[in-house]
Motif scaffolding. Structure first.
Motif, PDB file in Angstrom:
ATOM      1  N   ALA A 159       0.846  -1.188   0.125  1.00 24.89           N
ATOM      2  CA  ALA A 159       0.035  -0.086   0.037  1.00 24.89           C
ATOM      3  C   ALA A 159       0.965   1.313  -0.079  1.00 24.89           C
ATOM      4  CB  ALA A 159      -0.699   0.008   1.133  1.00 24.89           C
ATOM      5  N   THR A 160       2.028   1.081   0.842  1.00 26.67           N
ATOM      6  CA  THR A 160       2.909   2.390   0.640  1.00 26.67           C
ATOM      7  C   THR A 160       3.449   2.560  -0.694  1.00 26.67           C
ATOM      8  OG1 THR A 160       3.446   2.192   3.299  1.00 26.67           O
ATOM      9  CG2 THR A 160       4.868   3.230   1.850  1.00 26.67           C
ATOM     10  N   GLU A 161       3.873   1.649  -1.252  1.00 26.62           N
ATOM     11  CA  GLU A 161       4.530   1.635  -2.632  1.00 26.62           C
ATOM     12  C   GLU A 161       3.209   2.499  -3.559  1.00 26.62           C
ATOM     13  OE1 GLU A 161       5.852  -2.182  -3.793  1.00 26.62           O
ATOM     14  OE2 GLU A 161       7.252  -2.283  -2.383  1.00 26.62           O
ATOM     15  N   PHE A 162       2.071   1.852  -3.577  1.00 28.70           N
ATOM     16  CA  PHE A 162       0.987   2.443  -4.178  1.00 28.70           C
ATOM     17  C   PHE A 162       0.673   3.763  -3.989  1.00 28.70           C
ATOM     18  CE2 PHE A 162      -0.377  -2.033  -5.447  1.00 28.70           C
ATOM     19  CZ  PHE A 162       0.030  -2.025  -6.680  1.00 28.70           C
ATOM     20  N   ALA A 163       0.788   4.063  -2.664  1.00 25.89           N
ATOM     21  CA  ALA A 163       0.430   5.504  -2.285  1.00 25.89           C
ATOM     22  C   ALA A 163       1.533   6.517  -2.715  1.00 25.89           C
ATOM     23  CB  ALA A 163       0.372   5.501  -0.812  1.00 25.89           C
ATOM     24  N   VAL A 164       2.903   5.971  -2.661  1.00 18.61           N
ATOM     25  CA  VAL A 164       3.972   6.868  -3.176  1.00 18.61           C
ATOM     26  C   VAL A 164       4.149   7.235  -4.579  1.00 18.61           C
ATOM     27  CG1 VAL A 164       6.411   6.967  -3.308  1.00 18.61           C
ATOM     28  CG2 VAL A 164       5.672   6.272  -1.007  1.00 18.61           C
ATOM     29  N   SER A 165       3.710   6.164  -5.281  1.00 25.03           N
ATOM     30  CA  SER A 165       3.669   6.287  -6.734  1.00 25.03           C
ATOM     31  C   SER A 165       2.231   7.319  -7.117  1.00 25.03           C
ATOM     32  CB  SER A 165       3.137   4.820  -7.418  1.00 25.03           C
ATOM     33  OG  SER A 165       3.204   4.917  -8.935  1.00 25.03           O
ATOM     34  N   ALA A 166       1.184   7.156  -6.378  1.00 26.55           N
ATOM     35  CA  ALA A 166       0.158   8.214  -6.805  1.00 26.55           C
ATOM     36  C   ALA A 166       0.661   9.409  -6.383  1.00 26.55           C
ATOM     37  CB  ALA A 166      -1.180   7.606  -6.268  1.00 26.55           C
ATOM     38  N   LEU A 167       1.032   9.610  -5.545  1.00 29.85           N
ATOM     39  CA  LEU A 167       1.231  11.119  -4.917  1.00 29.85           C
ATOM     40  C   LEU A 167       2.699  11.581  -5.697  1.00 29.85           C
ATOM     41  CD1 LEU A 167       0.854  13.119  -2.634  1.00 29.85           C
ATOM     42  CD2 LEU A 167       2.809  12.243  -1.396  1.00 29.85           C
ATOM     43  N   TRP A 168       3.449  10.874  -6.214  1.00 35.75           N
ATOM     44  CA  TRP A 168       4.659  11.322  -7.075  1.00 35.75           C
ATOM     45  C   TRP A 168       3.653  11.698  -8.701  1.00 35.75           C
ATOM     46  CZ3 TRP A 168       5.704   8.800 -11.951  1.00 35.75           C
ATOM     47  CH2 TRP A 168       6.914   9.204 -12.707  1.00 35.75           C
ATOM     48  N   ARG A 169       2.646  10.925  -9.002  1.00 37.06           N
ATOM     49  CA  ARG A 169       2.058  11.240 -10.196  1.00 37.06           C
ATOM     50  C   ARG A 169       1.395  12.435 -10.077  1.00 37.06           C
ATOM     51  NH1 ARG A 169       2.508   6.664 -13.617  1.00 37.06           N
ATOM     52  NH2 ARG A 169       2.378   4.913 -12.315  1.00 37.06           N
ATOM     53  N   LEU A 170       0.761  12.931  -8.918  1.00 34.52           N
ATOM     54  CA  LEU A 170       0.004  14.263  -8.473  1.00 34.52           C
ATOM     55  C   LEU A 170       0.902  15.490  -8.490  1.00 34.52           C
ATOM     56  CD1 LEU A 170      -2.731  12.852  -6.030  1.00 34.52           C
ATOM     57  CD2 LEU A 170      -3.047  13.611  -8.246  1.00 34.52           C
ATOM     58  N   CYS A 171       1.942  15.237  -7.822  1.00 33.45           N
ATOM     59  CA  CYS A 171       2.816  16.328  -7.563  1.00 33.45           C
ATOM     60  C   CYS A 171       3.887  16.787  -8.651  1.00 33.45           C
ATOM     61  CB  CYS A 171       3.576  16.191  -6.133  1.00 33.45           C
ATOM     62  SG  CYS A 171       2.545  15.836  -4.706  1.00 33.45           S
ATOM     63  N   CYS A 225      13.593   1.367   1.241  1.00 29.42           N
ATOM     64  CA  CYS A 225      12.469   0.961   0.070  1.00 29.42           C
ATOM     65  C   CYS A 225      13.520   0.654  -1.113  1.00 29.42           C
ATOM     66  CB  CYS A 225      11.323   1.721   0.103  1.00 29.42           C
ATOM     67  SG  CYS A 225      11.937   3.376  -0.297  1.00 29.42           S
ATOM     68  N   GLY A 226      13.218  -0.175  -1.900  1.00 29.34           N
ATOM     69  CA  GLY A 226      13.702  -0.495  -2.863  1.00 29.34           C
ATOM     70  C   GLY A 226      13.317  -0.197  -4.311  1.00 29.34           C
ATOM     71  N   GLY A 227      14.014  -0.024  -5.440  1.00 35.17           N
ATOM     72  CA  GLY A 227      13.617  -0.004  -6.648  1.00 35.17           C
ATOM     73  C   GLY A 227      12.989   1.480  -6.847  1.00 35.17           C
ATOM     74  N   LEU A 228      11.939   1.577  -7.783  1.00 37.98           N
ATOM     75  CA  LEU A 228      11.213   2.512  -8.352  1.00 37.98           C
ATOM     76  C   LEU A 228      10.350   3.307  -7.349  1.00 37.98           C
ATOM     77  CD1 LEU A 228      10.008   3.706 -10.960  1.00 37.98           C
ATOM     78  CD2 LEU A 228       7.973   2.418 -10.669  1.00 37.98           C
ATOM     79  N   THR A 229       9.992   2.709  -6.007  1.00 38.97           N
ATOM     80  CA  THR A 229       9.671   3.506  -5.038  1.00 38.97           C
ATOM     81  C   THR A 229      10.717   4.247  -4.282  1.00 38.97           C
ATOM     82  OG1 THR A 229       8.140   1.427  -4.313  1.00 38.97           O
ATOM     83  CG2 THR A 229       8.371   3.180  -2.660  1.00 38.97           C
ATOM     84  N   LYS A 230      12.007   3.698  -4.257  1.00 40.70           N
ATOM     85  CA  LYS A 230      13.117   4.721  -3.503  1.00 40.70           C
ATOM     86  C   LYS A 230      13.253   6.062  -4.539  1.00 40.70           C
ATOM     87  CE  LYS A 230      17.569   4.539  -2.259  1.00 40.70           C
ATOM     88  NZ  LYS A 230      18.867   3.637  -2.033  1.00 40.70           N
ATOM     89  N   ASP A 231      13.205   5.659  -5.940  1.00 41.60           N
ATOM     90  CA  ASP A 231      13.275   6.634  -6.890  1.00 41.60           C
ATOM     91  C   ASP A 231      12.404   7.838  -6.779  1.00 41.60           C
ATOM     92  OD1 ASP A 231      15.721   5.494  -7.586  1.00 41.60           O
ATOM     93  OD2 ASP A 231      14.877   4.393  -9.223  1.00 41.60           O
ATOM     94  N   ARG A 232      11.006   7.320  -6.610  1.00 41.86           N
ATOM     95  CA  ARG A 232       9.841   8.466  -6.574  1.00 41.86           C
ATOM     96  C   ARG A 232       9.928   8.942  -5.282  1.00 41.86           C
ATOM     97  NH1 ARG A 232       5.332   4.975 -10.065  1.00 41.86           N
ATOM     98  NH2 ARG A 232       6.419   5.238 -12.184  1.00 41.86           N
ATOM     99  N   ALA A 233      10.214   8.316  -4.059  1.00 47.30           N
ATOM    100  CA  ALA A 233      10.320   9.137  -3.138  1.00 47.30           C
ATOM    101  C   ALA A 233      11.311  10.202  -2.834  1.00 47.30           C
ATOM    102  CB  ALA A 233      10.577   8.092  -1.951  1.00 47.30           C
ATOM    103  N   SER A 234      12.520  10.105  -3.634  1.00 45.74           N
ATOM    104  CA  SER A 234      13.467  10.984  -3.626  1.00 45.74           C
ATOM    105  C   SER A 234      13.200  12.100  -4.379  1.00 45.74           C
ATOM    106  CB  SER A 234      14.858  10.133  -4.211  1.00 45.74           C
ATOM    107  OG  SER A 234      15.235   9.215  -3.299  1.00 45.74           O
ATOM    108  N   GLU A 235      12.546  11.537  -5.451  1.00 48.89           N
ATOM    109  CA  GLU A 235      12.005  12.975  -6.384  1.00 48.89           C
ATOM    110  C   GLU A 235      10.997  13.758  -5.796  1.00 48.89           C
ATOM    111  OE1 GLU A 235      10.248  13.673 -10.945  1.00 48.89           O
ATOM    112  OE2 GLU A 235      11.058  11.660 -10.402  1.00 48.89           O
TER     113      GLU A 235
END
Length: 445
Positions: free
Chosen positions: A365-377, A408-418
């Protein structure tokens, strides 16, 4: 002259107290009724428990039916005691032993063993399924629904019945019957009820084989399935959602595309999420929607046009773990479409709910939430800037920092950093809220 107390003189005064304590313990033990000892010939040699449905093998040894059938189902075609060959069809119900067990339970005030129902024989299973096919070929929806309901009841009685009916081709017969009746209008109450009973029976015999999926995934069947999903009674709509989920999750890409091209499929699925009939149906609709969105940009745009972002955001406010994970996956997929992105940015509940779900549900759920927030922001328009300001106000910056520290790993880490970089640029002009609890958040702002 006073002599020192010896070891013997110290122990002697204590002995009466010890004897009195033992007598009290014995008295208290005698007051409690002792559990009756179960006779050895009432115990199953496999489970060593009281037999509820005793059956006798050709070797003369009596077992509990569930234990022996489980033994045979694991590939051991022998008698557990003697080692002689035993087949499932050779088992004979031992009514005399069962009656003695029931009488013993009554005499000893134990829970009475209920009289077991007779398991389905191969001939009985074939007869029931033949009745389903015959009624469907005649176009008799009411008779077909009645026989399908009987097949479902038999399959749910025991795992043995379910295996017997499945081996006789229950999934193929029921799928073919649904396809034969698919041309009938669903507006009639009798036809809708019959189709619902067929779908409910079909859910007992999952997973579907290739032939069954082809029957249900035909254009006429899919159109009728979506019609039941949208206009059937509550039980029929729930069964239709579960069957659609089975098709979408186990079929190939052409089948998923065929579902998404079926008229009103997306609207019917979203309607089941907006107005739920059961938790199982809601989760099944979300899973199906996720597969459709992941397979086709057209489906994602269709869900976005129907307002999926608003519906899912309101569902997420007080959803359980399983529903939250599936809803976040759907929301993340809808945001891939421009219409979904604009709709979500205009809804004041989306960003707070996404931040709330971080670390509150599961890693997925955290991974999907980060991905969705990244798309919004991300983005330079006013909508993205407003989302970044909302995210800062509700504590997204602190949660993202914690996420990177925890790991966290992979794509979630990249999107959280961005995301941290995007939010850091707006920190000076926004007053952050200390807590991200939102316990009182129940409705959109």
């Amino acid at each position: 002259m006073v002599l020192p107390m010896s070891r013997a003189t110290r122990v002697v005064p204590e002995l009466p107290l010890l004897r009195r304590g033992r007598r009290q313990v014995a008295a208290s033990t005698d007051d409690e009724p002792a559990e009756p000892a179960v006779p050895a010939h009432f115990l199953c040699p496999i489970s060593l428990e009281l037999m509820k449905d005793p059956v006798t093998a050709p070797t003369g040894i009596t077992y509990d039916r569930d234990s022996l059938e489980g033994w045979l189902a694991r590939g051991r075609a022998t008698c557990p005691v003697t080692g002689a060959p035993v087949r499932l069809g050779d088992l004979v119900p031992n009514h005399a032993t069962r009656r003695m067990i029931q009488d013993w339970c009554v005499a000893n005030q134990a829970e009475r063993v209920p009289t077991p129902k007779v398991p389905v024989a191969d001939a009985d299973a074939a007869e029931v399924l033949a009745g389903v096919s015959a009624a469907a070929r005649r176009g008799d929806a009411a008779a077909c629904g009645a026989v399908a309901a009987r097949a479902r009841a038999l399959g749910k009685e025991s795992d043995r019945n379910r295996r017997c009916l499945a081996a006789a081709g229950a999934a193929r017969r029921l799928s073919s019957a649904f396809r034969d009746l698919a041309g009938e209008p669903v507006d009639g109450a009798s036809v809708s009820a019959a189709l619902g009973k067929i779908l409910a029976a079909l859910t007992v015999f999952f997973p579907l084989d290739e032939e069954s999926r082809r029957s249900i995934a035909s254009p006429a069947s899919l159109k009728t399935l979506v019609s039941v999903l949208a206009h059937g009674d509550l039980a029929a709509r729930a069964s239709a959602a579960v069957v659609l989920r089975e098709l979408a999750s186990s079929a190939d890409r052409p089948t998923v595309d065929a579902i998404s091209r079926t008229p009103n499929a997306c609207a019917a699925l979203l309607g089941l999420v907006r107005d739920p009939v059961s938790p199982q149906a809601t989760k099944a609709a979300l899973v199906t929607a996720y597969y459709l969105i992941s397979a086709s940009d057209r489906a994602a745009a269709r869900f976005a046009d129907l307002g999926a972002a608003h519906v899912v955001a309101e569902l997420l406010v007080d959803a359980d773990k399983g529903t939250s994970e599936k809803a976040l996956a759907v929301l993340d997929g809808v945001l891939c479409a421009d219409a979904g992105l604009h709709s979500a940015r205009a809804h004041a509940l989306v960003v707070p709910v996404l931040v709330k779900k971080m670390f509150r549900v599961s890693d997925m759920a955290t991974e999907f939430a980060v991905s969705a927030l990244w798309r919004l922001c991300r983005g330079a328009d006013a909508g993205a800037a407003a989302c970044r300001a909302d995210a800062l106000r509700v504590g997204a910056f602190q949660k993202l920092l914690l996420l990177l520290q925890v790991g966290c790993g992979g794509l979630t880490k990249d999107r959280a950093s961005e995301l941290l970089k995007l939010l850091n640029g707006a920190r000076g002009s926004v007053e952050c809220i200390e807590t991200a609890d939102f316990k009182g958040l129940k409705r959109p702002f």
